[in-house]
Design a protein around this motif. Sequence first.
Motif, mmCIF file in Angstrom:
data_model
loop_
_atom_site.group_PDB
_atom_site.id
_atom_site.type_symbol
_atom_site.label_atom_id
_atom_site.label_comp_id
_atom_site.label_asym_id
_atom_site.label_seq_id
_atom_site.Cartn_x
_atom_site.Cartn_y
_atom_site.Cartn_z
ATOM 1 N N LEU A 68 0.830 -1.217 0.000
ATOM 2 C CA LEU A 68 0.000 0.000 0.000
ATOM 3 C C LEU A 68 0.856 1.256 0.000
ATOM 4 O O LEU A 68 0.588 2.214 -0.728
ATOM 5 C CB LEU A 68 -0.907 0.020 1.239
ATOM 6 C CG LEU A 68 -2.320 -0.500 1.039
ATOM 7 C CD1 LEU A 68 -3.006 -0.702 2.390
ATOM 8 C CD2 LEU A 68 -3.157 0.440 0.178
ATOM 9 N N LYS B 165 0.646 3.919 -2.979
ATOM 10 C CA LYS B 165 0.178 5.286 -2.692
ATOM 11 C C LYS B 165 1.208 6.336 -3.089
ATOM 12 O O LYS B 165 0.856 7.408 -3.596
ATOM 13 C CB LYS B 165 -0.164 5.434 -1.205
ATOM 14 C CG LYS B 165 -1.505 4.819 -0.840
ATOM 15 C CD LYS B 165 -1.784 4.933 0.654
ATOM 16 C CE LYS B 165 -3.173 4.407 0.984
ATOM 17 N NZ LYS B 165 -3.352 4.225 2.437
ATOM 18 N N ALA C 25 0.705 6.720 -6.728
ATOM 19 C CA ALA C 25 -0.624 7.258 -7.053
ATOM 20 C C ALA C 25 -0.710 8.766 -6.766
ATOM 21 O O ALA C 25 -1.420 9.497 -7.454
ATOM 22 C CB ALA C 25 -1.701 6.510 -6.280
ATOM 23 N N VAL D 129 -1.255 -4.545 -4.598
ATOM 24 C CA VAL D 129 -2.194 -3.438 -4.432
ATOM 25 C C VAL D 129 -2.306 -2.689 -5.761
ATOM 26 O O VAL D 129 -1.298 -2.302 -6.347
ATOM 27 C CB VAL D 129 -1.728 -2.459 -3.330
ATOM 28 C CG1 VAL D 129 -2.616 -1.220 -3.301
ATOM 29 C CG2 VAL D 129 -1.743 -3.146 -1.962
ATOM 30 N N ILE E 45 -4.148 0.634 -7.472
ATOM 31 C CA ILE E 45 -4.916 1.867 -7.236
ATOM 32 C C ILE E 45 -5.303 2.442 -8.599
ATOM 33 O O ILE E 45 -4.442 2.647 -9.458
ATOM 34 C CB ILE E 45 -4.102 2.902 -6.422
ATOM 35 C CG1 ILE E 45 -3.713 2.318 -5.058
ATOM 36 C CG2 ILE E 45 -4.913 4.190 -6.231
ATOM 37 C CD1 ILE E 45 -2.927 3.266 -4.144
ATOM 38 N N THR E 46 -6.603 2.653 -8.796
ATOM 39 C CA THR E 46 -7.096 3.145 -10.091
ATOM 40 C C THR E 46 -6.924 4.666 -10.188
ATOM 41 O O THR E 46 -6.535 5.322 -9.219
ATOM 42 C CB THR E 46 -8.581 2.796 -10.282
ATOM 43 O OG1 THR E 46 -9.311 3.337 -9.172
ATOM 44 C CG2 THR E 46 -8.801 1.300 -10.347
ATOM 45 N N LYS F 24 -8.284 6.755 -7.588
ATOM 46 C CA LYS F 24 -7.690 6.490 -6.254
ATOM 47 C C LYS F 24 -8.433 5.436 -5.429
ATOM 48 O O LYS F 24 -8.391 5.441 -4.211
ATOM 49 C CB LYS F 24 -7.527 7.794 -5.436
ATOM 50 C CG LYS F 24 -6.843 8.941 -6.180
ATOM 51 C CD LYS F 24 -5.503 8.546 -6.795
ATOM 52 C CE LYS F 24 -4.899 9.676 -7.638
ATOM 53 N NZ LYS F 24 -3.845 9.217 -8.566
ATOM 54 N N GLU F 25 -9.122 4.518 -6.139
ATOM 55 C CA GLU F 25 -9.747 3.367 -5.457
ATOM 56 C C GLU F 25 -8.723 2.237 -5.381
ATOM 57 O O GLU F 25 -8.056 1.923 -6.372
ATOM 58 C CB GLU F 25 -10.968 2.885 -6.257
ATOM 59 C CG GLU F 25 -12.146 3.848 -6.255
ATOM 60 C CD GLU F 25 -12.841 3.937 -4.904
ATOM 61 O OE1 GLU F 25 -12.995 2.894 -4.250
ATOM 62 O OE2 GLU F 25 -13.212 5.052 -4.511
ATOM 63 N N SER F 26 -8.630 1.600 -4.195
ATOM 64 C CA SER F 26 -7.642 0.511 -4.028
ATOM 65 C C SER F 26 -8.297 -0.862 -4.107
ATOM 66 O O SER F 26 -9.398 -1.063 -3.603
ATOM 67 C CB SER F 26 -6.958 0.596 -2.657
ATOM 68 O OG SER F 26 -6.461 1.863 -2.433
#
Length: 203
Positions: A55, A59, A62, A127, A129-130, A133-135
């Motif tokens: 994560l 992140k 992202a 992980v 992340i789209t 920002k959806e995980s």
Amino acid sequence: MEKRKLVVSTGNQHKVEEIKNILEGLSIEVVSKKDVGLGDLEVIEDGETLEENSLKKAKALAERLDYMVLADDSGLFVDILNGEPGVYSSRYAGEEGNDKKNNNKLLEELQDIPLKERNAKFKTVIVLITEDKESTIVYGECKGKVEFEPKGKNGFGYDPLFTPDGYDKTFGELGEEIKNKISHRAKALENLKEALKNILEVD
């Protein structure tokens, strides 16, 4: 239709190719962080779990990009060592990425332990992340045993010590083709592929 970019948080081109192969057929262009000018983005992997590390890496990317991003973390968990080396797999002997030292330390820790008690599993956490920002988190694991000495020249990390269940050869001997079908990362990537199919359909 333009393909959506998926940026992988790795400098390891070998890993990028592996992900490309498994996600083939989806409308996605897989690139490394270096390809988008973030090759020098280093993230300290100080999480207590594979999830935390994955994560953290995802992140960090992202926050800087408007593309889909992906990060993974893997480890070897040996039952009789209470799950060690686990999250510290790549730096088990103290030096990041020194496979030989890590393998030697593991063999020392398992000295005099009979084969039937050398159960272990490789785990991968990915992980994704789209762009919005959806995980999504997916998992894969491969169970097996730790051998008494390294065998085979293929693979990396603990591959020469790990014999997956149902086989009598280590990942180091089995070679890429078989490993990429049965490994922890292959299983996690298959689960990722399913998740991505759903995401692409919804959008």
